[in-house]
Enzyme design. Structure first.
Site, PDB file in Angstrom:
ATOM      1  N   GLY A 195      33.657  46.466  37.765  1.00  0.00           N
ATOM      2  CA  GLY A 195      35.106  46.604  37.601  1.00  0.00           C
ATOM      3  C   GLY A 195      35.616  47.972  37.195  1.00  0.00           C
ATOM      4  N   GLU A 217      35.093  50.800  30.463  1.00  0.00           N
ATOM      5  CA  GLU A 217      35.162  49.387  30.855  1.00  0.00           C
ATOM      6  C   GLU A 217      36.520  49.097  31.479  1.00  0.00           C
ATOM      7  OE1 GLU A 217      34.076  46.778  31.860  1.00  0.00           O
ATOM      8  OE2 GLU A 217      33.500  45.366  30.277  1.00  0.00           O
ATOM      9  N   ASP A 218      36.574  48.075  32.322  1.00  0.00           N
ATOM     10  CA  ASP A 218      37.837  47.758  32.992  1.00  0.00           C
ATOM     11  C   ASP A 218      38.823  47.039  32.084  1.00  0.00           C
ATOM     12  OD1 ASP A 218      36.327  45.417  32.901  1.00  0.00           O
ATOM     13  OD2 ASP A 218      36.454  44.973  35.042  1.00  0.00           O
ATOM     14  N   ASP A 239      38.965  41.342  27.165  1.00  0.00           N
ATOM     15  CA  ASP A 239      39.591  40.015  27.152  1.00  0.00           C
ATOM     16  C   ASP A 239      39.242  39.349  25.825  1.00  0.00           C
ATOM     17  OD1 ASP A 239      40.921  37.800  28.205  1.00  0.00           O
ATOM     18  OD2 ASP A 239      39.207  37.092  29.326  1.00  0.00           O
ATOM     19  N   LYS A 296      43.807  42.644  26.723  1.00  0.00           N
ATOM     20  CA  LYS A 296      44.618  41.429  26.528  1.00  0.00           C
ATOM     21  C   LYS A 296      44.408  40.979  25.083  1.00  0.00           C
ATOM     22  CE  LYS A 296      43.344  39.446  30.974  1.00  0.00           C
ATOM     23  NZ  LYS A 296      42.810  38.227  31.608  1.00  0.00           N
ATOM     24  N   PHE A 312      45.513  36.655  34.621  1.00  0.00           N
ATOM     25  CA  PHE A 312      44.323  37.114  35.331  1.00  0.00           C
ATOM     26  C   PHE A 312      44.753  38.158  36.349  1.00  0.00           C
ATOM     27  CE2 PHE A 312      40.866  37.240  38.337  1.00  0.00           C
ATOM     28  CZ  PHE A 312      39.770  37.258  37.488  1.00  0.00           C
ATOM     29  N   ARG A 363      39.290  44.546  44.944  1.00  0.00           N
ATOM     30  CA  ARG A 363      38.931  45.722  44.140  1.00  0.00           C
ATOM     31  C   ARG A 363      39.595  46.992  44.659  1.00  0.00           C
ATOM     32  NH1 ARG A 363      34.731  44.281  40.643  1.00  0.00           N
ATOM     33  NH2 ARG A 363      33.207  42.814  41.455  1.00  0.00           N
TER      34      ARG A 363
HETATM   35  P1  5GP Z   1      35.437  39.386  27.721  1.00  0.00           P
HETATM   36  O1  5GP Z   1      33.991  39.321  27.400  1.00  0.00           O
HETATM   37  O2  5GP Z   1      36.202  40.441  26.975  1.00  0.00           O
HETATM   38  O3  5GP Z   1      36.090  38.034  27.613  1.00  0.00           O
HETATM   39  O4  5GP Z   1      35.535  39.669  29.272  1.00  0.00           O
HETATM   40  C1  5GP Z   1      35.440  40.917  29.796  1.00  0.00           C
HETATM   41  C2  5GP Z   1      35.135  40.840  31.254  1.00  0.00           C
HETATM   42  O5  5GP Z   1      35.757  39.707  31.871  1.00  0.00           O
HETATM   43  C3  5GP Z   1      35.704  42.049  31.968  1.00  0.00           C
HETATM   44  O6  5GP Z   1      34.779  43.095  32.003  1.00  0.00           O
HETATM   45  C4  5GP Z   1      36.005  41.483  33.341  1.00  0.00           C
HETATM   46  O7  5GP Z   1      34.864  41.567  34.133  1.00  0.00           O
HETATM   47  C5  5GP Z   1      36.330  40.034  33.096  1.00  0.00           C
HETATM   48  N1  5GP Z   1      37.791  39.811  33.008  1.00  0.00           N
HETATM   49  C6  5GP Z   1      38.512  39.482  31.917  1.00  0.00           C
HETATM   50  N2  5GP Z   1      39.811  39.352  32.216  1.00  0.00           N
HETATM   51  C7  5GP Z   1      39.916  39.613  33.530  1.00  0.00           C
HETATM   52  C8  5GP Z   1      41.031  39.661  34.438  1.00  0.00           C
HETATM   53  O8  5GP Z   1      42.208  39.440  34.111  1.00  0.00           O
HETATM   54  N3  5GP Z   1      40.732  39.986  35.726  1.00  0.00           N
HETATM   55  C9  5GP Z   1      39.466  40.242  36.160  1.00  0.00           C
HETATM   56  N4  5GP Z   1      39.310  40.546  37.441  1.00  0.00           N
HETATM   57  N5  5GP Z   1      38.400  40.213  35.323  1.00  0.00           N
HETATM   58  C10 5GP Z   1      38.631  39.891  34.037  1.00  0.00           C
END
Ligand code: 5GP
Length: 175
Positions: free
Chosen positions: A45, A100-101, A104, A132, A153, A166
């Site tokens: 990402g 990082e992208d 969440d 977020k 999302f 992407r």
């Molecule tokens: P976390 O571990 O913080 O819950 O999740 C992080 C990962 O979840 C990110 O690196 C990404 O790959 C995925 N992710 C979380 N939210 C989104 C979103 O809104 N869109 C997309 N495409 N991926 C997300």
């Protein structure tokens, strides 16, 4: 050429470009040119964010890539994090920035910071394009954040849904 459509545009391409340039300048100001700077990009990402970030800097940097499991094929987090591809180079004594992208729940980043800290970098910081905060389950330090968004999302600018979207130059809300 027809681009795939992915709902409403949340952050336009120009807005992203402007913000990423600002972040690049901020990072550049924080690390004197004489100091080493090593960027660790989390695949897949963050690849577009990394590409624009390093082009926005007028200094040399090195890059490396790693891949972690995140959402399999849906839009909800499993909470399970797996290392799919490790770095090619060690981090000992280096100034490292994780690129990082999106942040969440924070579970992925918390795990990543822990395993990279164990490799004894001189400094370890994190740059995330999106955050977020309402979804956070764990407090994780992130020094550079591009945009704070609501609990939606999103896809585009490197972020996917089942490997699609992407290539969009903007961030869109899916559906
Ligand atoms: P976390 O571990 O913080 O819950 O999740 C992080 C990962 O979840 C990110 O690196 C990404 O790959 C995925 N992710 C979380 N939210 C989104 C979103 O809104 N869109 C997309 N495409 N991926 C997300």
């Amino acid at each position: 050429m027809t681009r795939p459509t992915a709902g409403t545009i949340l952050i336009g391409a120009e807005q992203i470009q402007a913000r990423v340039k600002e972040m690049a300048k901020q990072i550049q100001a924080d690390y004197p040119a004489a100091e080493d700077l090593h960027l660790v990009c989390v695949l897949k990402g963050a690849f577009m964010f990394l590409a624009d970030l390093i082009r926005g800097m007028e200094r040399s940097t090195t890059v490396d890539f790693m891949a972690l499991s995140s959402y399999a094929r849906g839009t909800t987090s499993s909470g399970e994090v797996r290392l799919l591809k490790d770095l090619d180079y060690g981090l000992q004594g280096r100034n490292v920035i994780i690129v990082e992208d999106i942040l969440d729940t924070g579970l992925t980043m918390s795990y990543l910071q822990e395993i990279l800290r164990a490799r004894s970098p001189r400094t370890l910081r994190t740059a995330c394009l999106l955050s977020k905060p309402s979804r956070r389950m764990i407090d994780v330090p992130v020094e550079y954040i591009g945009f704070t968004i609501e609990d939606r999302f999103v896809v585009g600018y490197g972020l996917d849904y089942a490997e699609e979207y992407r290539n969009l130059p903007h961030i869109a809300v899916l559906g």
